[in-house]
Design a protein around this motif. Structure first.
Motif, PDB file in Angstrom:
ATOM      1  N   TYR A 133     -36.009  -6.336  25.851  1.00  0.00           N
ATOM      2  CA  TYR A 133     -35.925  -4.940  26.035  1.00  0.00           C
ATOM      3  C   TYR A 133     -36.118  -4.264  24.233  1.00  0.00           C
ATOM      4  O   TYR A 133     -36.406  -3.278  24.866  1.00  0.00           O
ATOM      5  CB  TYR A 133     -34.177  -4.728  26.206  1.00  0.00           C
ATOM      6  N   THR A 134     -36.317  -4.812  23.433  1.00  0.00           N
ATOM      7  CA  THR A 134     -36.203  -4.698  22.091  1.00  0.00           C
ATOM      8  C   THR A 134     -37.489  -4.286  21.383  1.00  0.00           C
ATOM      9  O   THR A 134     -37.547  -3.634  21.456  1.00  0.00           O
ATOM     10  CB  THR A 134     -35.723  -5.675  20.752  1.00  0.00           C
ATOM     11  N   TYR A 135     -38.432  -5.082  21.811  1.00  0.00           N
ATOM     12  CA  TYR A 135     -39.779  -4.752  21.886  1.00  0.00           C
ATOM     13  C   TYR A 135     -40.405  -3.588  23.020  1.00  0.00           C
ATOM     14  O   TYR A 135     -40.869  -2.952  22.150  1.00  0.00           O
ATOM     15  CB  TYR A 135     -40.696  -6.282  22.421  1.00  0.00           C
ATOM     16  N   GLN A 136     -39.498  -3.644  23.696  1.00  0.00           N
ATOM     17  CA  GLN A 136     -40.359  -2.666  24.985  1.00  0.00           C
ATOM     18  C   GLN A 136     -39.596  -1.045  23.979  1.00  0.00           C
ATOM     19  O   GLN A 136     -40.565   0.344  23.987  1.00  0.00           O
ATOM     20  CB  GLN A 136     -39.408  -2.932  26.309  1.00  0.00           C
ATOM     21  N   LYS A 137     -38.648  -1.044  23.639  1.00  0.00           N
ATOM     22  CA  LYS A 137     -37.769   0.084  23.167  1.00  0.00           C
ATOM     23  C   LYS A 137     -38.040   1.025  22.199  1.00  0.00           C
ATOM     24  O   LYS A 137     -38.598   2.456  21.486  1.00  0.00           O
ATOM     25  CB  LYS A 137     -36.508  -0.195  22.759  1.00  0.00           C
ATOM     26  N   LEU A 138     -38.747  -0.710  20.684  1.00  0.00           N
ATOM     27  CA  LEU A 138     -38.333   0.141  19.307  1.00  0.00           C
ATOM     28  C   LEU A 138     -40.847  -0.570  18.991  1.00  0.00           C
ATOM     29  O   LEU A 138     -41.118   0.436  18.644  1.00  0.00           O
ATOM     30  CB  LEU A 138     -38.281  -1.285  18.489  1.00  0.00           C
ATOM     31  N   TRP A 139     -41.165  -1.144  20.237  1.00  0.00           N
ATOM     32  CA  TRP A 139     -42.471  -1.085  20.004  1.00  0.00           C
ATOM     33  C   TRP A 139     -43.935  -0.497  21.217  1.00  0.00           C
ATOM     34  O   TRP A 139     -44.568  -0.161  20.922  1.00  0.00           O
ATOM     35  CB  TRP A 139     -43.025  -2.321  20.140  1.00  0.00           C
ATOM     36  N   ALA A 140     -42.989  -0.911  22.643  1.00  0.00           N
ATOM     37  CA  ALA A 140     -43.898  -0.078  23.666  1.00  0.00           C
ATOM     38  C   ALA A 140     -43.217   1.399  24.556  1.00  0.00           C
ATOM     39  O   ALA A 140     -44.427   1.087  25.539  1.00  0.00           O
ATOM     40  CB  ALA A 140     -43.856  -1.327  24.766  1.00  0.00           C
ATOM     41  N   HIS A 141     -42.381   1.488  24.160  1.00  0.00           N
ATOM     42  CA  HIS A 141     -42.262   2.623  25.042  1.00  0.00           C
ATOM     43  C   HIS A 141     -42.502   3.611  25.236  1.00  0.00           C
ATOM     44  O   HIS A 141     -42.690   4.182  25.991  1.00  0.00           O
ATOM     45  CB  HIS A 141     -41.099   2.957  24.377  1.00  0.00           C
ATOM     46  N   LYS A 142     -43.625   3.507  23.809  1.00  0.00           N
ATOM     47  CA  LYS A 142     -44.489   5.111  24.211  1.00  0.00           C
ATOM     48  C   LYS A 142     -46.088   4.620  24.614  1.00  0.00           C
ATOM     49  O   LYS A 142     -45.980   5.845  25.412  1.00  0.00           O
ATOM     50  CB  LYS A 142     -45.007   5.180  23.378  1.00  0.00           C
ATOM     51  N   GLU A 143     -45.933   4.010  25.541  1.00  0.00           N
ATOM     52  CA  GLU A 143     -47.102   3.094  26.063  1.00  0.00           C
ATOM     53  C   GLU A 143     -47.046   2.872  27.247  1.00  0.00           C
ATOM     54  O   GLU A 143     -47.749   3.679  28.244  1.00  0.00           O
ATOM     55  CB  GLU A 143     -48.079   1.899  25.595  1.00  0.00           C
ATOM     56  N   HIS A 144     -45.335   2.512  27.572  1.00  0.00           N
ATOM     57  CA  HIS A 144     -44.931   1.712  29.002  1.00  0.00           C
ATOM     58  C   HIS A 144     -44.146   2.590  29.210  1.00  0.00           C
ATOM     59  O   HIS A 144     -42.467   1.347  29.236  1.00  0.00           O
ATOM     60  CB  HIS A 144     -45.090   0.113  28.853  1.00  0.00           C
ATOM     61  N   PRO A 145     -43.419   4.113  29.554  1.00  0.00           N
ATOM     62  CA  PRO A 145     -41.884   4.225  29.082  1.00  0.00           C
ATOM     63  C   PRO A 145     -41.294   4.024  30.287  1.00  0.00           C
ATOM     64  O   PRO A 145     -40.405   3.993  30.587  1.00  0.00           O
ATOM     65  CB  PRO A 145     -42.409   5.542  29.587  1.00  0.00           C
ATOM     66  N   ASP A 146     -42.104   3.408  31.352  1.00  0.00           N
ATOM     67  CA  ASP A 146     -41.405   3.415  32.806  1.00  0.00           C
ATOM     68  C   ASP A 146     -40.483   1.985  32.984  1.00  0.00           C
ATOM     69  O   ASP A 146     -40.499   1.451  33.064  1.00  0.00           O
ATOM     70  CB  ASP A 146     -42.630   3.505  33.934  1.00  0.00           C
ATOM     71  N   MET A 147     -41.382   1.313  31.995  1.00  0.00           N
ATOM     72  CA  MET A 147     -40.848  -0.728  31.469  1.00  0.00           C
ATOM     73  C   MET A 147     -39.325  -0.412  31.434  1.00  0.00           C
ATOM     74  O   MET A 147     -38.543  -1.211  31.671  1.00  0.00           O
ATOM     75  CB  MET A 147     -42.073  -0.951  30.599  1.00  0.00           C
ATOM     76  N   THR A 148     -38.570   0.361  30.007  1.00  0.00           N
ATOM     77  CA  THR A 148     -38.234   0.863  30.202  1.00  0.00           C
ATOM     78  C   THR A 148     -36.478   1.444  31.118  1.00  0.00           C
ATOM     79  O   THR A 148     -35.823   0.415  31.107  1.00  0.00           O
ATOM     80  CB  THR A 148     -37.731   1.478  29.315  1.00  0.00           C
ATOM     81  N   GLU A 149     -37.469   1.625  31.904  1.00  0.00           N
ATOM     82  CA  GLU A 149     -36.106   2.150  33.260  1.00  0.00           C
ATOM     83  C   GLU A 149     -36.393   1.083  33.880  1.00  0.00           C
ATOM     84  O   GLU A 149     -35.307   0.341  34.887  1.00  0.00           O
ATOM     85  CB  GLU A 149     -36.758   3.239  33.819  1.00  0.00           C
TER      86      GLU A 149
END
Length: 452
Positions: free
Chosen positions: A95-111
């Motif tokens: 979750y930390t990687y997704q929120k701080l590094w990958a969210h812009k490229e994969h916003p749907d992964m956060t959800e």
């Protein structure tokens, strides 16, 4: 049931999150992490699929950033990550990687993570982990913790960075770490010349559509471009090749055992160097192969059989430091001392190495390394050779140990090494392979001779 979509095409549900977290959990227990990932994805039938490609990218980046991620978790939650439940620890890292590094490229992964995380935790952990998950999620949304600029830039711990600066200077350290941050090494294969030729292996790789080329330094090493399923390579299954870094193959060539000699390999498993030594001996003589780990020793025995050198290799399940007691002193023509090390030379292919070593661990490792080298000296007969090697970038595991041993043991002398890599900057006559200079795994070599 709604499911998250990556780039609008890959559908992900609870089961997928559970698989991804299982890889992270298993990867803590089983090394190297690439093997752990392959085992879990094979178990669930995902190896080689479109999900494999997406998951691998996420997993590799999480492992590369793990030290930074763990610091953030500790700052936000106020709990050392080592004390967390393994499944919660894996979830927070993802979750930390997704929120701080990958969210812009994969916003749907956060959800996707936020939706299915509670369901996975209910299966794998307890209500307490659910509470910590909700607390962490809320706090991370409100603020981004500070990140060490050096660690974020070079993707290694401050500890590694400072050790290297003290050894080779800031400019050289940053050149090295910049290279390691971005380098994707090819797959190195060593050819078993008892069963095949380099030309034969290159031809099979070509038939599979794989770009491959010879090493310019090692006559039995071939490099293959990444991106193919290595299990398709028949030569691997038939013992004609083994996956082995060029500097590891160079080690056996430096020691240069002859047919009929007695050789001791003090830390032999999983068998890459042991089989190469046996091949150089043309299947004649004896190699006493020591190791203390049952699973690794079984792997060594299997590799030795597949390479057709089982008549030469005698596996001994024991600590190499006890070898002089078990075999006697001054019994070996050649001794290979390739002890457990920090593996900092392998950072490009083992990203978890970037963060795991600390001063306490280094002190324990170097003590064991020095003891193994001294055991090797006791084993060598007058005129015999002892090769000390480590896949480490630290002088503490290389030059410093050799300097101390030379002072303590006047009965041995250095044999000069300066090819095919470069001499050590602090102990001439010993040699280092540098990733940024030679495009290989980092390696250190010192060849000693017991005086006649």
């Amino acid at each position: 049931m709604s499911r998250a979509s990556v780039r609008g095409r890959l559908k992900l549900g609870k089961w997928d999150l559970k698989v991804l977290l299982e890889v992270l959990v298993f990867g803590e227990e089983y090394k190297p992490f690439q093997v752990a990932k392959r085992m879990v994805l094979t178990k669930y039938g995902l190896l080689g699929t479109s999900k494999d490609r997406v998951f691998t990218a996420f997993l590799y980046n999480i492992w590369r950033l793990q030290g930074l991620i763990d610091k953030i978790i500790c700052q936000v939650l106020g709990i050392n990550v080592d004390k967390l439940h393994p499944w919660l620890r894996a979830l927070l890292r993802l979750y930390t990687y997704q929120k701080l590094w990958a969210h812009k490229e994969h916003p749907d992964m956060t959800e996707w993570i936020e939706k299915y995380a509670p369901k996975v935790l209910r299966e794998k952990a307890s209500q307490g982990e659910l509470v910590l998950w909700e607390r962490y999620k809320g706090r991370l949304r409100r603020r981004k913790p500070p990140i060490d600029a050096v660690e974020e830039k070079f993707l290694v711990s401050r500890f590694i960075y400072e050790k290297l600066v003290a050894f080779i200077g800031r400019r050289e350290t940053e050149n090295l770490l910049s290279f390691l941050r971005d380098w994707v090494p090819p797959i190195p294969l060593r050819v078993n010349v008892l069963k095949a030729s380099v030309e034969e292996v290159l031809e099979e790789l070509k038939s599979l559509g794989v770009r491959a080329w010879r090493s310019q330094r090692c006559p039995v090493t071939v490099f293959a471009e990444r991106g193919f399923d290595i299990k398709r390579l028949k030569a691997l299954q038939e013992g004609k090749v083994i996956v082995q870094d060029e500097p590891s193959a160079i080690a056996s060539i430096i020691l240069n055992p002859k047919p009929g000699e007695t050789v001791v390999d003090l830390c032999a498993a999983p068998g890459g160097k042991t089989t190469h030594l046996a091949e150089l001996m043309a299947g004649k003589g004896v190699i006493y192969a020591f190791d203390i780990y049952p699973d690794r020793m079984e792997r060594l025995k299997e590799v030795v059989r597949r390479h057709g050198v089982d008549t030469v290799v005698e596996p001994i399940m024991a600590d190499g430091r006890q070898a002089p007691k078990l075999l006697g002193e001054e019994v070996a023509d050649k001794v290979l001392v390739d002890p457990p090390c920090s593996s900092t030379g392998t950072i490009a292919k083992n990203p978890d190495v970037r963060w795991r070593i600390n001063q306490e661990d280094l002190q324990k490792i170097t003590q064991q390394q020095e003891q193994l080298l001294e055991a090797g000296i006791r084993l060598a007969r007058p005129g015999g050779l002892i090769l000390y090697t480590v896949c480490s970038l630290f002088r503490e595991e290389g030059e410093d140990i050799v300097k101390r041993v030379l002072l303590k043991h006047p009965e041995v002398e250095l044999v000069k090494l300066d090819k095919p890599y470069t001499q050590s900057p602090v102990l001439p006559g010993t040699m280092r392979a540098w990733p940024h200079k030679h495009q290989v795994t980092g390696f250190y070599y010192a060849l000693l001779r017991k005086k006649a």
